[in-house]
Structures are given as C-alpha cells and as structure tokens.
Write an enzyme that holds these catalytic residues in place. Sequence first.
Site, PDB file in Angstrom:
ATOM      1  N   LYS A   1     -36.386  49.069  45.671  1.00 20.80           N
ATOM      2  CA  LYS A   1     -36.912  48.337  46.828  1.00 20.80           C
ATOM      3  C   LYS A   1     -37.472  49.347  47.820  1.00 20.80           C
ATOM      4  O   LYS A   1     -37.012  50.487  47.872  1.00 20.80           O
ATOM      5  CB  LYS A   1     -35.786  47.542  47.513  1.00 20.80           C
ATOM      6  CG  LYS A   1     -36.275  46.416  48.379  1.00 20.80           C
ATOM      7  CD  LYS A   1     -36.531  45.175  47.547  1.00 20.80           C
ATOM      8  CE  LYS A   1     -36.998  44.017  48.348  1.00 20.80           C
ATOM      9  NZ  LYS A   1     -36.928  42.766  47.557  1.00 20.80           N
TER      10      LYS A   1
ATOM     11  N   ASP B   1     -42.889  41.497  49.340  1.00 20.30           N
ATOM     12  CA  ASP B   1     -41.633  40.915  49.841  1.00 20.30           C
ATOM     13  C   ASP B   1     -42.002  40.403  51.235  1.00 20.30           C
ATOM     14  O   ASP B   1     -43.192  40.183  51.511  1.00 20.30           O
ATOM     15  CB  ASP B   1     -40.515  41.972  49.872  1.00 20.30           C
ATOM     16  CG  ASP B   1     -39.129  41.355  50.039  1.00 20.30           C
ATOM     17  OD1 ASP B   1     -38.571  40.851  49.054  1.00 20.30           O
ATOM     18  OD2 ASP B   1     -38.600  41.344  51.177  1.00 20.30           O
TER      19      ASP B   1
ATOM     20  N   GLY C   1     -38.105  28.978  56.457  1.00 20.69           N
ATOM     21  CA  GLY C   1     -39.247  29.867  56.266  1.00 20.69           C
ATOM     22  C   GLY C   1     -40.522  29.065  56.078  1.00 20.69           C
ATOM     23  O   GLY C   1     -40.489  27.830  55.951  1.00 20.69           O
TER      24      GLY C   1
ATOM     25  N   GLY D   1     -43.385  31.084  54.492  1.00 19.12           N
ATOM     26  CA  GLY D   1     -44.256  32.114  53.931  1.00 19.12           C
ATOM     27  C   GLY D   1     -44.368  32.098  52.428  1.00 19.12           C
ATOM     28  O   GLY D   1     -44.319  31.037  51.786  1.00 19.12           O
ATOM     29  N   ASN D   2     -44.515  33.309  51.856  1.00 19.50           N
ATOM     30  CA  ASN D   2     -44.746  33.519  50.421  1.00 19.50           C
ATOM     31  C   ASN D   2     -43.824  32.700  49.527  1.00 19.50           C
ATOM     32  O   ASN D   2     -44.231  32.237  48.466  1.00 19.50           O
ATOM     33  CB  ASN D   2     -44.497  34.998  50.054  1.00 19.50           C
ATOM     34  CG  ASN D   2     -45.431  35.932  50.794  1.00 19.50           C
ATOM     35  OD1 ASN D   2     -46.494  35.518  51.238  1.00 19.50           O
ATOM     36  ND2 ASN D   2     -45.022  37.191  50.936  1.00 19.50           N
ATOM     37  N   VAL D   3     -42.572  32.557  49.948  1.00 18.33           N
ATOM     38  CA  VAL D   3     -41.570  31.914  49.094  1.00 18.33           C
ATOM     39  C   VAL D   3     -41.454  30.422  49.408  1.00 18.33           C
ATOM     40  O   VAL D   3     -41.486  29.575  48.517  1.00 18.33           O
ATOM     41  CB  VAL D   3     -40.214  32.629  49.271  1.00 18.33           C
ATOM     42  CG1 VAL D   3     -39.110  31.884  48.556  1.00 18.33           C
ATOM     43  CG2 VAL D   3     -40.314  34.062  48.766  1.00 18.33           C
ATOM     44  N   ALA D   4     -41.342  30.086  50.696  1.00 20.10           N
ATOM     45  CA  ALA D   4     -41.156  28.690  51.115  1.00 20.10           C
ATOM     46  C   ALA D   4     -42.316  27.822  50.618  1.00 20.10           C
ATOM     47  O   ALA D   4     -42.123  26.668  50.220  1.00 20.10           O
ATOM     48  CB  ALA D   4     -41.067  28.613  52.638  1.00 20.10           C
TER      49      ALA D   4
HETATM   50  N1  GLU Z   1     -39.577  40.910  46.474  1.00 18.31           N
HETATM   51  C1  GLU Z   1     -39.317  40.064  45.350  1.00 18.31           C
HETATM   52  C2  GLU Z   1     -37.840  40.035  45.063  1.00 18.31           C
HETATM   53  O1  GLU Z   1     -37.047  40.125  45.982  1.00 18.31           O
HETATM   54  C3  GLU Z   1     -40.186  40.361  44.142  1.00 18.31           C
HETATM   55  C4  GLU Z   1     -40.133  41.756  43.618  1.00 18.31           C
HETATM   56  C5  GLU Z   1     -41.157  42.069  42.537  1.00 18.31           C
HETATM   57  O2  GLU Z   1     -41.956  41.211  42.192  1.00 18.31           O
HETATM   58  O3  GLU Z   1     -41.109  43.209  42.051  1.00 18.31           O
HETATM   59  O4  GLU Z   1     -37.395  39.866  43.957  1.00 18.31           O
END
Ligand code: GLU
Length: 445
Positions: free
Chosen positions: A125, A165, A236, A238-241
Amino acid sequence: MYRLDEFMADLERKNPAEPEFIQAAREVVESIIDVVNDNPAYVHAKILERITEPDRVYSFKVEWEDDNGDVQVNRGYRVQFNNALGPYKGGLRFHASVTLGSLKFLGFEQTFKNSLTTLPLGGGKGGSDFNPRGKSDNEILRFCRSFMTELQKYIGPNTDVPAGDIGVGAREIGYLYGQYKRLQAENTGVLTGKGRSWGGSLIRPEATGFGSMYFAEEMVKAHGDTFEGKRVAISGFGNVAWGAAMKASMLGAKVVTISGPDGYILDEEGVNTPEKWAYMVALRNSNNDVVAPYAKRFNAKFIPNRKPWEVKVDMAFPCAIQNELNLDDAKTLVANGVKYVVETSNMGCTADAVTFILNQKIPFGPGKAANAGGVAVSGLEMSQNAMKLSWSEEEVDAKLHTIMKSIHSSCIEHGTESDGYINYVRGANIAGFKKVADAMLDLGY
Ligand code: GLU
C-alpha cells in the site's frame, strides 16, 4: 507457543503510535493464534513475527508548486508488506489522514485480502498526506508527477503494482502513469485502474462495489434470504460507493443513503438511476468532498453532520474510510433491526463495533473479504496486460463473480462455528493467513 497478550504487547512496543496497524493486527492474530499454535512448523518459523513485519517501507519527500506559485511539501510512502504470493499489490491513498501507521494497516490487510482472491498477488500500500480537497486539476497533475518521480524507483510490473484508493481514481492514475512512462519509456502494467484505451480493464472502476454486492448476495443466500426489496444504507459517494449503489439496485435492493464528510443523504426513492450514479462520480471529481448538492439535485433529504447508520435499514455497507462505524452506530443499527453488515471500506468498523455485531450473531462481512473485488479485477488487469489482450465486460464480470463466491466459500469453510453461526471475520482471517504462511514456509527465510 504464542500467547496473545504477550505477542500483542511486543508488537505495540515495536510499532508505537500506530493504532490502526495494531487494531488490524490484533484482529487477525486473535483469529489465527490457535491455528498457529496447533502447527509446530508455524511456531518454529516465527510466522507471527514475520507476517506482521513489512518487507520494507519507503518514505519520500514530494515537492510541488501550487496555483499561487508557492512550494508545497508532502510526504509519500510505499509499504511493501509481503510478496510471498506474488508482486506487491495494493492501492495509493491521497488523504489528509495518511500516516505510515495507516498505510501499514492497509498493507497488512491487503496481504490477506489478496491471498483470498485466489490470484498470485502479494500485499502493499502507499500514498501521501496530500489532501485533494479544493485542489485544481493542475495542482493534482503537478503533485502526481512529483510523487511518481520518486515512486518509480521502487515499483515495476513484476515487483510492485500500485492502483487507486481514496483520493486516487482514473484521473490520478492517468497522471501517475503518464509520468512513469516519461521516466521509464515503456508501456507496462505497472499500475492498475488504467483508462480503457491505454491498458485498463473493463469493470475495474465498478469492481470494488460490484464485488461487495456479489459477496453480500452469497451471505444473504447462505442465510436462506434474498436481496430483493432490502433497504440498504451505504456511506461515502466515491469510487466504491458508486459501484455498490449501482449493483445493489440491479440486484433488487433499495439504497436509501449515501454520505460525505458534511453529512448524509436520505433518498427514499432510492439511489437507483444511471443519472444518480453518474452524478455521484461527478460530485467526487469536483474535489469539493461534499455530498449535500445531491439533495438539491434529486429532491432528497440532506442531514448535516450525521452518519447514515441512524436510518432503519436491513443491510449496512460502510464504503468510505476506516473506523467510520463505531459501537454506538452498531447499537443503533441493531436496535433498528439490521440483518447484515458488510464492510466495503477497509476496516470500516471499529473493533468494539465488530465484537458487538458478532456477539449479536448478525452476519458480518469483513472488508478483506467483501471488498476484495477491486484488487481482484486489478489482478485480472495485470493478466490482460501480460497477455497483451483485453477481455470483454462479460468475461471480467463473470471472473469477478466466481472470485467473490470462492472467497465466501473460504469464509464458510474456516469460519463456521459449532452453533452454525458463520463468523466471516475468523473465516477470512484463517483462509487468507494459511495461504500466505504456507508459501512463506515453502520459500524459507
Ligand atoms: N485500494 C483497493 C483496495 O483496498 C484496490 C487495490 C488494487 O487494486 O490494487 O483493495
């Protein structure tokens, strides 16, 4: 033989002032300690000490110029946690809350999450305390360039493959990849979440949200229940919600909330049209980090400075950030009759909230299982890049679906308790751990 208290006290001593890393480690160690103590090979190999220590951590200075011509300095990191199963893999987070400790927690979680996906991916990360809120597009571009100028020394398509992320979406991945190519003069799958026309995979933008709904669908089925007509709270926007709201609606549920740092939206009509989903993306891309304008646009209610967990729902999906759902929130949800809680953000619930929910015997999907769809499709993007071809939307979606079902089966296999309750936390931790630990034994030290 390991003793939990002794081991955790030692870990805290070695990692002072990193509460999120300690929280994540404690949850995993609590789940796996009996499995470890029952296997002399794990004990002999000092597996707990080795699995809680990142392989390496890079910390670097990021200098960039803002629109006023002033020089700004941020700190960038890449935590390469564990590569027993494959290249380090995990996102980059740009958020004011980023510290080394928060990225260590995320890299640690990622190691087990990636193991659960069944794909050959290690865990890592990275990110920065750069706060995208209120920044112009040009400021983001200049920051991304400077960040990648340093990061490119440590990554590579077979070494470490970052992705998005919080605060890092398609735009940022574009700027980062552009700079990588300028410096390395090669087109490779060194980042995932790339744009469709320059090496990205179909379904990657939706994958975390879609995957978490596929996982939740399996949970619901395992309890003889159905998704149809369920009232859903999502946090949220964003990208996930966004992907979560879309897939939940497609599966017949009604998403009644989304949220931002400014409060939450209560949309009794449901967040259920392509127009509403597109608006969420536009709001996120505006860099203002507020959700309130949605209420005006779609004639919904905006409740300022509160969290969506006070709304009466059947299913709750934290989709924003770690520790966003605390014990009081969990008690409110349970008092209102919640039937399932599914962490879609990483460690979305505080430790005492998780313990409370598990003690109530309410099915609880932990982030490392439920949100693994994002990184899983990143893994599929890497495969497509390596083969220099691209799969259709149907192919990627079918593979994602199969992966989420298999993660659910692993949780059942390792997490079913004597009274029949499926403890998904324990199941995910044991299944994720065993694969990494066995690979580490095979690889020696
Ligand atoms: N940030 C995302 C996670 O927490 C995706 C990570 C990725 O696609 O490498 O899993």
